[in-house]
Design a protein around this motif. Sequence first.
Motif, PDB file in Angstrom:
ATOM      1  N   HIS A 125      70.413  27.209  54.034  1.00 44.36           N
ATOM      2  CA  HIS A 125      69.222  27.662  53.294  1.00 44.36           C
ATOM      3  C   HIS A 125      69.611  28.289  51.964  1.00 44.36           C
ATOM      4  N   ILE A 138      66.883  34.096  49.641  1.00 46.82           N
ATOM      5  CA  ILE A 138      67.626  33.988  50.913  1.00 46.82           C
ATOM      6  C   ILE A 138      68.747  35.020  50.934  1.00 46.82           C
ATOM      7  N   CYS A 200      64.596  35.434  54.948  1.00 45.25           N
ATOM      8  CA  CYS A 200      63.972  34.915  53.739  1.00 45.25           C
ATOM      9  C   CYS A 200      63.009  35.980  53.235  1.00 45.25           C
ATOM     10  N   PRO A 203      58.789  33.456  52.773  1.00 45.16           N
ATOM     11  CA  PRO A 203      58.848  32.058  53.227  1.00 45.16           C
ATOM     12  C   PRO A 203      57.911  31.123  52.455  1.00 45.16           C
ATOM     13  N   TYR A 206      59.344  30.429  49.112  1.00 47.51           N
ATOM     14  CA  TYR A 206      60.564  29.619  49.255  1.00 47.51           C
ATOM     15  C   TYR A 206      60.207  28.138  49.397  1.00 47.51           C
TER      16      TYR A 206
END
Length: 421
Positions: A125, A138, A200, A203, A206
């Motif tokens: 990630h 991250i 994270c 999210p 992201y």
Amino acid sequence: MSQSRHVAIIGAGAVGVISAIEALREGHRVTLIDPGDPGGEQAASYGNAGWLSSHSVIPPAEPGVWKKVPFYLMDPLGPLAIRWSYLPKALPWLIRYLLSGWTEARVEKTAFALRDLLKDAPLLHRKLAEEAGVPELIERNGVMHVFPSRGNFDGDLGWRLRKRVGVKWLELDANEMRQREPDLHPRYTFGVVVEEAGRCRDPGAYVAALANHALASGVNLVRAKATGLKLNGNKLVAVLTETGEVPCDAAVIAAGARSKQLTASVGDPLPLETERGYHVMIENPESGPRGSMMASDAKMVVNWTDKGLRAAGTVEIAGLEVEPNWKRAEILRDHLLSMFPKLPKDIPASRIKTWFGHRPSMPDGRPCIGYARASRDIVYAFGHGHIGLVGSARTGRLVAQLLSGKTPEIPLAPFAPDRFL
Ligand SMILES: Cc1cc2nc3c(=O)[nH]c(=O)nc-3n(C[C@H](O)[C@H](O)[C@H](O)COP(=O)(O)OP(=O)(O)OC[C@H]3O[C@@H](n4cnc5c(N)ncnc54)[C@H](O)[C@@H]3O)c2cc1C
């Protein structure tokens, strides 16, 4: 060198978007299909707890869980609740769920399989986030589990199995915990830190950033709901949508909890159910954890996001259509306030946000990653349940390998869709 194909990916949550990036990397032409915004509020990928917990290898059902079913039915606000009205529909899934966790050996099999899927997920990630220009989203600083007492941890099959699959952790007594987490309520007297795990910081942002990166790299986005797949014999020719056909050579079904109807339409009636979950988020909180933690008694994760302090978790079995029970989000809020007593009890409602979404869950806690029975032009990538954010990085790579006819980088037998058929 594998042959380049036009791949239509149905669903732009974490799994679909990362599959798009990896398919593009393999040299395929890619079209993403979703009526909503990639990583938007309609997706589980938006509102989850943001844990990149490579040690989340224990499926929800464990031996003896059947004894708790009456409580699940009686308490609509418990950590796992089943709505009476939905029980007849959920029953076949629930039976499979109980059976899949009936013995330790079955749970262990899933733990080894999930370990393969998740092992280096935080690193994968991080690389994706760097590629998309959002490395800060991250973090790989570990996560903490907190318990009222050491006894709650010692008796837990999940931690015994984690050890067996190679997960390592630090154990903290009450003093050590207090040093790391001074604001945490003193009723928690034992902690475990899994240093390999990550988190994270947002999210939804992201997945949106990954989608923007995919689009900038040449992926096409069609804003439509997919309604079926058009086959000519065993050759896929198009994905059908509410606004017309998307011609393609291959398709990926990554529509999260709404994948079931699409797989059934090509002859694979799979037991996919939604485990509905909620989050509550406090903007500009006065107190909270220094890191990110899961409370064993409340069955919820507390994580900082860039939008506020988020508490997410619990499971409600009630299907895709009925309205949320917002009291469940209030329970999360109350747990959060009790975990961190320095949080004021009278935070104005304008600073508290709630969300609800659908975990796409297979009864055995393992996603479906593999070909449809009708055609190897159709790849399934859904059913990640509680681990879909962390599991999406490797899943995307596996999807691309399947699309190119390559040998997958981990054994896919435990994830084969036809294990249910
Ligand atoms: C409260 C909660 C906490 C969680 N915490 C964590 C966590 O900490 N870590 C973790 O790893 N996982 C967590 N999860 C699980 C994780 O969020 C999911 O497993 C994951 O987001 C699933 O991703 P997905 O891409 O498969 O599905 P989704 O993110 O749901 O995306 C599916 C997409 O498909 C689209 N779609 C649906 N039907 C169609 C159609 N017919 N045509 C086209 N598009 C369609 C939808 O619009 C949506 O955008 C949590 C989940 C919840 C609910």
